[in-house]
Every structure is written in C-alpha cells, then in structure tokens.
Design a protein around this motif. Structure first.
Motif, PDB file in Angstrom:
ATOM      1  N   VAL A 152       0.860  -1.176   0.000  1.00 18.04           N
ATOM      2  CA  VAL A 152       0.000   0.000   0.000  1.00 18.04           C
ATOM      3  C   VAL A 152       0.898   1.228   0.000  1.00 18.04           C
ATOM      4  CG1 VAL A 152      -1.820   1.270   1.208  1.00 18.04           C
ATOM      5  CG2 VAL A 152      -1.729  -1.230   1.368  1.00 18.04           C
ATOM      6  N   ILE A 153       0.589   2.189  -0.862  1.00 19.36           N
ATOM      7  CA  ILE A 153       1.255   3.479  -0.769  1.00 19.36           C
ATOM      8  C   ILE A 153       0.233   4.491  -0.256  1.00 19.36           C
ATOM      9  CG2 ILE A 153       2.945   2.957  -2.562  1.00 19.36           C
ATOM     10  CD1 ILE A 153       1.386   4.783  -4.452  1.00 19.36           C
ATOM     11  N   PHE A 154       0.701   5.371   0.625  1.00 19.99           N
ATOM     12  CA  PHE A 154      -0.171   6.334   1.287  1.00 19.99           C
ATOM     13  C   PHE A 154       0.146   7.736   0.792  1.00 19.99           C
ATOM     14  CE2 PHE A 154       0.298   2.748   4.166  1.00 19.99           C
ATOM     15  CZ  PHE A 154      -0.995   2.522   4.590  1.00 19.99           C
ATOM     16  N   LEU A 155      -0.907   8.466   0.409  1.00 18.20           N
ATOM     17  CA  LEU A 155      -0.770   9.861  -0.003  1.00 18.20           C
ATOM     18  C   LEU A 155      -1.384  10.773   1.043  1.00 18.20           C
ATOM     19  CD1 LEU A 155      -0.318   8.447  -2.834  1.00 18.20           C
ATOM     20  CD2 LEU A 155      -1.320  10.508  -3.826  1.00 18.20           C
ATOM     21  N   ALA A 156      -0.798  11.949   1.193  1.00 14.25           N
ATOM     22  CA  ALA A 156      -1.371  13.015   2.015  1.00 14.25           C
ATOM     23  C   ALA A 156      -0.940  14.336   1.409  1.00 14.25           C
ATOM     24  CB  ALA A 156      -0.900  12.906   3.460  1.00 14.25           C
ATOM     25  N   ASP A 157      -1.891  15.222   1.218  1.00 12.60           N
ATOM     26  CA  ASP A 157      -1.602  16.552   0.653  1.00 12.60           C
ATOM     27  C   ASP A 157      -0.842  16.463  -0.661  1.00 12.60           C
ATOM     28  OD1 ASP A 157      -2.804  17.831   2.875  1.00 12.60           O
ATOM     29  OD2 ASP A 157      -0.951  17.562   4.031  1.00 12.60           O
ATOM     30  N   GLY A 158      -1.217  15.500  -1.498  1.00 10.26           N
ATOM     31  CA  GLY A 158      -0.626  15.399  -2.825  1.00 10.26           C
ATOM     32  C   GLY A 158       0.757  14.788  -2.877  1.00 10.26           C
ATOM     33  N   ARG A 159       1.224  14.206  -1.770  1.00 11.45           N
ATOM     34  CA  ARG A 159       2.555  13.609  -1.735  1.00 11.45           C
ATOM     35  C   ARG A 159       2.475  12.167  -1.243  1.00 11.45           C
ATOM     36  NH1 ARG A 159       5.990  18.433   1.311  1.00 11.45           N
ATOM     37  NH2 ARG A 159       5.672  20.048  -0.293  1.00 11.45           N
ATOM     38  N   VAL A 160       3.372  11.325  -1.741  1.00 11.70           N
ATOM     39  CA  VAL A 160       3.509   9.983  -1.193  1.00 11.70           C
ATOM     40  C   VAL A 160       4.289  10.106   0.104  1.00 11.70           C
ATOM     41  CG1 VAL A 160       4.409   7.659  -1.554  1.00 11.70           C
ATOM     42  CG2 VAL A 160       3.478   8.936  -3.488  1.00 11.70           C
ATOM     43  N   VAL A 161       3.678   9.693   1.217  1.00 11.54           N
ATOM     44  CA  VAL A 161       4.283   9.905   2.532  1.00 11.54           C
ATOM     45  C   VAL A 161       4.691   8.607   3.223  1.00 11.54           C
ATOM     46  CG1 VAL A 161       3.141  12.109   2.926  1.00 11.54           C
ATOM     47  CG2 VAL A 161       1.980   9.987   3.586  1.00 11.54           C
ATOM     48  N   ASP A 162       4.227   7.465   2.733  1.00  9.57           N
ATOM     49  CA  ASP A 162       4.565   6.211   3.399  1.00  9.57           C
ATOM     50  C   ASP A 162       4.167   5.047   2.507  1.00  9.57           C
ATOM     51  OD1 ASP A 162       5.545   4.553   5.344  1.00  9.57           O
ATOM     52  OD2 ASP A 162       4.092   5.140   6.893  1.00  9.57           O
ATOM     53  N   GLU A 163       4.647   3.862   2.838  1.00  9.63           N
ATOM     54  CA  GLU A 163       4.194   2.647   2.175  1.00  9.63           C
ATOM     55  C   GLU A 163       4.209   1.511   3.180  1.00  9.63           C
ATOM     56  OE1 GLU A 163       8.179   0.610   0.213  1.00  9.63           O
ATOM     57  OE2 GLU A 163       6.355   0.823  -0.962  1.00  9.63           O
ATOM     58  N   MET A 164       3.480   0.458   2.861  1.00  9.35           N
ATOM     59  CA  MET A 164       3.433  -0.729   3.704  1.00  9.35           C
ATOM     60  C   MET A 164       3.487  -1.954   2.807  1.00  9.35           C
ATOM     61  SD  MET A 164       0.427  -1.880   6.392  1.00  9.35           S
ATOM     62  CE  MET A 164       0.668  -0.422   7.405  1.00  9.35           C
ATOM     63  N   LEU A 165       4.418  -2.848   3.068  1.00  2.94           N
ATOM     64  CA  LEU A 165       4.516  -4.100   2.342  1.00  2.94           C
ATOM     65  C   LEU A 165       3.769  -5.195   3.101  1.00  2.94           C
ATOM     66  CD1 LEU A 165       8.305  -3.998   1.338  1.00  2.94           C
ATOM     67  CD2 LEU A 165       6.325  -3.192   0.027  1.00  2.94           C
ATOM     68  N   SER A 166       3.211  -6.156   2.381  1.00  4.75           N
ATOM     69  CA  SER A 166       2.425  -7.249   2.982  1.00  4.75           C
ATOM     70  C   SER A 166       1.437  -6.695   4.001  1.00  4.75           C
ATOM     71  CB  SER A 166       3.354  -8.275   3.626  1.00  4.75           C
ATOM     72  OG  SER A 166       4.265  -8.797   2.694  1.00  4.75           O
ATOM     73  N   PRO A 167       0.553  -5.808   3.570  1.00  6.42           N
ATOM     74  CA  PRO A 167      -0.308  -5.101   4.529  1.00  6.42           C
ATOM     75  C   PRO A 167      -1.353  -6.005   5.166  1.00  6.42           C
ATOM     76  CG  PRO A 167      -1.015  -4.662   2.280  1.00  6.42           C
ATOM     77  CD  PRO A 167       0.265  -5.430   2.176  1.00  6.42           C
ATOM     78  N   THR A 168      -1.757  -5.631   6.372  1.00  3.45           N
ATOM     79  CA  THR A 168      -2.937  -6.211   7.020  1.00  3.45           C
ATOM     80  C   THR A 168      -3.965  -5.108   7.184  1.00  3.45           C
ATOM     81  OG1 THR A 168      -2.160  -5.674   9.259  1.00  3.45           O
ATOM     82  CG2 THR A 168      -1.478  -7.814   8.317  1.00  3.45           C
ATOM     83  N   ALA A 169      -5.232  -5.490   7.311  1.00  2.00           N
ATOM     84  CA  ALA A 169      -6.289  -4.490   7.472  1.00  2.00           C
ATOM     85  C   ALA A 169      -6.053  -3.665   8.734  1.00  2.00           C
ATOM     86  CB  ALA A 169      -7.649  -5.180   7.528  1.00  2.00           C
ATOM     87  N   GLU A 170      -5.625  -4.326   9.820  1.00  2.00           N
ATOM     88  CA  GLU A 170      -5.390  -3.618  11.081  1.00  2.00           C
ATOM     89  C   GLU A 170      -4.235  -2.626  10.941  1.00  2.00           C
ATOM     90  OE1 GLU A 170      -5.531  -6.876  10.721  1.00  2.00           O
ATOM     91  OE2 GLU A 170      -7.464  -7.364  11.655  1.00  2.00           O
ATOM     92  N   GLY A 171      -3.154  -3.070  10.276  1.00  2.00           N
ATOM     93  CA  GLY A 171      -2.010  -2.182  10.091  1.00  2.00           C
ATOM     94  C   GLY A 171      -2.342  -0.970   9.241  1.00  2.00           C
ATOM     95  N   VAL A 172      -3.112  -1.202   8.173  1.00  2.00           N
ATOM     96  CA  VAL A 172      -3.509  -0.090   7.300  1.00  2.00           C
ATOM     97  C   VAL A 172      -4.411   0.884   8.053  1.00  2.00           C
ATOM     98  CG1 VAL A 172      -4.843   0.522   5.245  1.00  2.00           C
ATOM     99  CG2 VAL A 172      -3.250  -1.404   5.173  1.00  2.00           C
ATOM    100  N   LEU A 173      -5.354   0.345   8.828  1.00  2.00           N
ATOM    101  CA  LEU A 173      -6.264   1.199   9.591  1.00  2.00           C
ATOM    102  C   LEU A 173      -5.494   2.047  10.593  1.00  2.00           C
ATOM    103  CD1 LEU A 173      -9.161   2.023  10.224  1.00  2.00           C
ATOM    104  CD2 LEU A 173      -9.290   0.104  11.817  1.00  2.00           C
ATOM    105  N   ASP A 174      -4.518   1.458  11.278  1.00  2.00           N
ATOM    106  CA  ASP A 174      -3.709   2.216  12.232  1.00  2.00           C
ATOM    107  C   ASP A 174      -2.947   3.338  11.526  1.00  2.00           C
ATOM    108  OD1 ASP A 174      -4.562   0.682  14.327  1.00  2.00           O
ATOM    109  OD2 ASP A 174      -2.781  -0.604  14.393  1.00  2.00           O
ATOM    110  N   ARG A 175      -2.404   3.032  10.350  1.00  2.00           N
ATOM    111  CA  ARG A 175      -1.652   4.045   9.606  1.00  2.00           C
ATOM    112  C   ARG A 175      -2.571   5.189   9.177  1.00  2.00           C
ATOM    113  NH1 ARG A 175       3.308   2.771   7.238  1.00  2.00           N
ATOM    114  NH2 ARG A 175       3.177   1.093   8.766  1.00  2.00           N
ATOM    115  N   MET A 176      -3.782   4.840   8.703  1.00  2.00           N
ATOM    116  CA  MET A 176      -4.732   5.873   8.296  1.00  2.00           C
ATOM    117  C   MET A 176      -5.171   6.727   9.491  1.00  2.00           C
ATOM    118  SD  MET A 176      -5.124   5.803   5.039  1.00  2.00           S
ATOM    119  CE  MET A 176      -6.628   6.757   4.854  1.00  2.00           C
ATOM    120  N   LYS A 177      -5.337   6.101  10.657  1.00  2.00           N
ATOM    121  CA  LYS A 177      -5.714   6.859  11.859  1.00  2.00           C
ATOM    122  C   LYS A 177      -4.631   7.869  12.225  1.00  2.00           C
ATOM    123  CE  LYS A 177      -8.769   3.493  14.119  1.00  2.00           C
ATOM    124  NZ  LYS A 177      -8.892   2.515  15.234  1.00  2.00           N
ATOM    125  N   SER A 178      -3.368   7.474  12.006  1.00  2.00           N
ATOM    126  CA  SER A 178      -2.276   8.399  12.322  1.00  2.00           C
ATOM    127  C   SER A 178      -2.317   9.616  11.408  1.00  2.00           C
ATOM    128  CB  SER A 178      -0.926   7.687  12.204  1.00  2.00           C
ATOM    129  OG  SER A 178      -0.553   7.478  10.842  1.00  2.00           O
TER     130      SER A 178
END
Length: 256
Positions: free
Chosen positions: A222-248
C-alpha cells in the motif's frame, strides 16, 4: 523538489511516475493535487493507493493511467512516455495496454455479459485469445452467466464482468478506482479475490485506489498519499495495520 521513486522495485516496472505534479486553477484559487510525486508500480504486483479525502490518490491513478493530463513531471507505461503522445496515440495505448475497473461497473445494458467482456477488443478489431478468455471467465466464475444482460445480474456479478473485461485483452496493467465501492462485503471480497488471483496466477499488474483497509489488505503493498505527496508505504499489509496508519494521518490532520 525532486524525489527518488518511492520504493523502487527490484522487479520490472509496469508504470512509473517521476516528479509528477497536477495543479488546478491559478492564483488564490490554485489547488495542488499532486506535489512532485515519484512512485513505481512493479510488474506482477498488486498495489493499493490510500489516503485521506483530497489526498490526491484518484488524481494520481488517473494521471498514471492516461485518463487525465498532468502539469509537470513524467509518466511512463512500460517504456512509453505519456506526455509525448498525441490524443489518438494515447487512446490506442489505453485500449491496448491498460485495463480499467470502475466503481460504477460501466457495462452496456443492451449487451450480454460476454459481449461486454469482449467489447474493447471488438472496438479495436482484435479477436480475443480463446484460451485466455476461457481462463479469465472461469476464474471470475461467469461461465453460466455469459448470455445474461447486466439487469439480469447482481451488483457483484456485474463487477465480475467488469473485472473479466479488464483482464480479457491481457493488458500490461489494470487500474481500479474504488472497484468494490458499490458492493456489499461478500461481493467485494469475491472481486478482490479475483484481482488477487489475477496477480498470483496470471501475472497481472493491478493498481487500485481504495479507502477500505480490508480491500487494501489484498494488495502486495500500500502506498499512502497526504496533501498530494507519497508519505509512506506498507509491504504485505494487514487491514489492522492499514487502519492504524490511516488513523495516524487523521490525527496529524486534526493537530496541524
């Protein structure tokens, strides 16, 4: 600011954005939708793009897929630089090299499921590879529904037709824009399973925009965007891990 492509892959690259910018409007009304984004999408990989509303995730997909123009930087599909193409060449590239799956299915109501699946190839004047088409239809479980029209199919079945249509021409890359957004959880899981299997078993490349952590967990990364920029990525993602990252990201947005 020019950045190194985010998580440059060891595998061959199906699509690459380099220093990509997209700006709407001018002066006080100017909106920067993409702010010097650099990211690779590897062949045979399933990538999900996530981010808060307005982060630029759909804009990124639309620019990389050749559906929208960009203000600066570079986009390549394989070895082809999109900015060098004229309109007819870009249309041909989208038709021959790219598959699309949309939230709204986009099926023609007067055509059967099979006719909808083969429509892009029919328009291009190409005959489908029969063995490949049968494999795709079998994978998405539509063999008994090929003569049905969209109104005779459930939402999940209609999206299966859309997945099969995207796969049928063996494109270099498939882009999905919230492909499970109109589906219930069971139908959505089926469609995501088909996309996952198309990568694992058929060697397909899939890039999907989603807001759903459960959907993102089907991806290889998963690659994460915020304010038009790629700010993070996660390899072998889990739903819980992605949700925690989005909450941050949400927490940062409230405190900024």
């Amino acid at each position: 600011m020019t950045t190194t492509p985010f998580a440059a892959r060891a595998t061959a690259v199906a699509a690459r954005a380099t220093d990509l910018s997209k700006v709407y409007g001018q002066g006080e009304t100017q909106v920067v939708a993409l702010d010097h984004v650099s990211v690779d999408f590897g062949q045979g990989e399933f990538t999900a793009i996530m981010g808060p509303s307005g982060s630029g995730k759909s804009t990124l997909m639309h620019c990389v897929a050749g559906l929208d123009s960009f203000s600066g930087g570079s986009v390549r599909i394989g070895e082809t630089e999109l900015s060098t193409l004229k309109d007819k060449q870009l249309t041909k590239l989208r038709r021959d090299k790219i598959g699309f799956i949309f939230q709204a299915f986009n099926l023609l109501p007067t055509l059967t499921a099979l006719e909808n699946i083969t429509l892009p190839m029919d328009i291009a004047g190409r005959k489908p590879d029969k063995a490949w088409l049968e494999q795709v239809i079998s994978m998405v479980g539509l063999a008994e529904r090929l003569s049905h029209r969209p109104t005779e199919l459930s939402g999940g079945q209609q999206q299966r037709v859309a997945v099969a249509r995207a796969l049928a021409s063996r494109p270099d890359i498939i882009f999905g824009d919230e492909p499970t957004g109109n589906l219930d959880s069971r139908s959505g899981a089926e469609v995501l399973g088909f996309l996952r299997n198309s990568v694992r078993e058929l060697g397909q490349t899939v890039v999907m925009v989603t807001h759903d952590p459960v959907a993102a967990a089907y991806a290889d990364r998963v690659i994460f965007l915020a304010d038009g920029r790629v700010v993070d990525e996660m390899l072998s993602p889990t739903a819980e891990g992605v949700l925690d990252r989005m909450k941050s990201f949400d927490a940062k947005g409230r405190t900024s």
